[in-house]
Design an enzyme around this catalytic site. Structure first.
Site, PDB file in Angstrom:
ATOM      1  CG  PHE A  74      -2.206   0.660   1.091  1.00  0.00           C
ATOM      2  CD1 PHE A  74      -2.638   1.131  -0.136  1.00  0.00           C
ATOM      3  CD2 PHE A  74      -3.050   0.815   2.190  1.00  0.00           C
ATOM      4  CE1 PHE A  74      -3.871   1.745  -0.280  1.00  0.00           C
ATOM      5  CE2 PHE A  74      -4.287   1.431   2.063  1.00  0.00           C
ATOM      6  CZ  PHE A  74      -4.696   1.892   0.820  1.00  0.00           C
ATOM      7  CE1 TYR A 236       6.811  -4.938  18.750  1.00  0.00           C
ATOM      8  CE2 TYR A 236       6.497  -7.200  19.475  1.00  0.00           C
ATOM      9  CZ  TYR A 236       6.510  -6.261  18.479  1.00  0.00           C
ATOM     10  OH  TYR A 236       6.197  -6.641  17.201  1.00  0.00           O
ATOM     11  CE  LYS A 245       4.197  -8.752  15.260  1.00  0.00           C
ATOM     12  NZ  LYS A 245       4.028  -8.848  13.788  1.00  0.00           N
ATOM     13  CB  VAL A 275      16.258   1.434  11.772  1.00  0.00           C
ATOM     14  CG1 VAL A 275      15.657   2.783  11.411  1.00  0.00           C
ATOM     15  CG2 VAL A 275      17.264   1.557  12.896  1.00  0.00           C
TER      16      VAL A 275
END
Ligand code: NAD
Ligand code: NA
Length: 399
Positions: A74, A236, A245, A275
């Site tokens: 996208f 996370y 996840k 990164v």
């Protein structure tokens, strides 16, 4: 036009076509230098193919194994005086080099969560490739419109339970501060994040591809995850994104059942912290990555997305003896070097003492920032960023 980096918040809103082409070219050269000789994928669909791990997966399949690739993503096309997004230029550069090398490469730009883009992809596979033998699922998105119900979900990056306070860095200024992230206010925020980044859409893709008969005997599919160290767990692994996840992992047996009669198999691969456009949006993580880069570079074990994906393909998915090494939970681990005890011990020690005053000395914040701008095509040697460049670059396969 002359294109220079411009930032808004943590994101870079301009992109340089020649720089992004250089990024793609460097990745291609890396993969070619590995001289892979084992059998690997031949016809590959990459969902999320324009940046980050997905782009590097596509490059590895194409230039490591001579695979034909279809990429779905996208991105915003280039327009007059309005540069396209990095993923647009990456794909333009990738397709150009693939065509020059005699490799099949076509792309589809649109919402991968939609039924329509899935159907377009199926039609293209039928027309050009017949079937695919590898499906890489590498979407990272903050939103998803559910194709069956029309509900629009937004993900959040929040801890669950108590609020979470830790160090973070603004990598544009190298300013280290404490940040407190408020926890979720309702279960709905977890559910929404799972709806966006969990396994349902991966399953929908495999269901549709299978029903259309475009998956080859012995097909493999892989989706990407992250775990990381204790110090990021609250935001996370144990936070909303971690719940998504977990859901992704829980989809593996379901997809394996779907693929059983084709002798197909699905994997979650746990990748290292890097990164990318997505990871720079997560608080705390960029400071961790800056310290991690410093430690891993010093030890000579630093990897970017292309090194990770080349290793995923050659040492995990397509090994000489056909065995795919897995952890005790059935996952592929290419975060193994990041999670090494000596690496984590050193990062932990640095984490305790890092401040705005010593950050340049003890972390690789400069490497972080350089790499971030390189994602958008800036900071490359040999490119004159004062010079005019043609912003109107086309992706050959997209009319
Ligand atoms: P990225 O932002 O670089 O790439 C995301 C890709 O998804 C792009 O190709 C983008 O065009 C595409 N995309 C997003 N929304 C889309 C939509 N609606 N329709 C079609 N395409 C869409 O992200 P990344 O960091 O490479 O992440 C890829 C996967 O790897 C994610 O699952 C992420 O959680 C995982 N991962 C990332 C890291 C990290 O440190 N960056 C570490 C481990 C795992
Ligand atoms: Na990707």
């Amino acid at each position: 036009m002359i294109i220079q980096p411009r930032t808004r918040g943590f994101i870079c809103i301009t992109t340089h076509p020649e720089g992004t082409a250089k990024n793609v070219h460097n990745q291609i050269e890396y993969v070619k230098s590995k001289n892979i000789t084992e059998e690997g994928p031949k016809k590959v669909l990459v969902i999320g193919a324009s940046t980050g791990f997905g782009l590097s997966s596509r490059i590895t399949a194409a230039f490591g194994y001579n695979a034909a690739t279809i990429g779905v993503f996208f991105e915003k096309p280039a327009a007059e005086r309005k540069p396209g997004t990095a993923g647009w230029y990456n794909t333009a550069a990738f397709e150009k080099e693939a065509l020059e090398a005699g490799l099949y490469a076509k792309s589809i730009n649109g919402d991968a969560f939609s039924d329509e883009i899935k159907q377009q992809t199926i039609d293209l596979i039928k027309k050009d490739l017949g079937q695919v033998d590898l499906v890489v699922y590498s979407l990272a998105s903050p939103r998803r419109n559910h194709p069956k119900t029309g509900v629009a979900y937004s993900s959040v990056l929040k801890p669950i339970g108590e609020s979470f306070t830790n160090k973070t860095v603004d990598f544009h200024t190298a300013n280290v501060t404490d940040i407190t992230i408020n926890p979720i206010e309702s279960q709905e925020e977890i559910d929404n994040t799972v709806a966006v980044m969990g396994g349902e859409d991966w399953k929908f893709w495999i269901e549709d591809l299978k029903a259309a008969g475009v998956l080859a005997e012995g097909v493999k599919t892989v989706a990407y995850s992250y775990i990381g160290p204790e110090l990021t767990h609250r935001i996370y692994k144990d936070g909303t994104i971690g719940m998504a996840k977990n859901d992704l992992e829980k989809t593996v047996p379901t997809i394996n059942n779907l693929l059983a009669d084709l002798n197909g198999v699905s994997y979650v691969s746990v990748n290292k912290a890097l990164v990318t456009q997505s990871s720079s949006a997560i608080p705390v993580v960029p400071l961790y990555v800056s310290l991690l880069y410093k430690v891993m570079k010093e030890k000579g074990i630093h990897e970017g997305t292309i090194e990770q994906m080349e290793r995923l393909f050659s040492e995990r998915l397509y090994t000489a003896n056909g065995n795919v090494p897995l952890d005790e939970n059935g996952r592929i681990r290419i975060d193994d070097w990041e999670m090494r005890e000596d690496v984590q011990k050193e990062v932990d020690d640095l984490w305790k003492i890092v401040t705005s005053e010593n950050i340049h000395e003890i972390s690789d914040i400069k490497g972080y920032s350089d790499e971030f701008f390189q994602l958008f095509g800036f900071n490359y040697d040999g490119i004159d960023y004062e010079a005019d460049t043609n912003e109107l670059v086309e992706v050959p396969s997209i009319k």
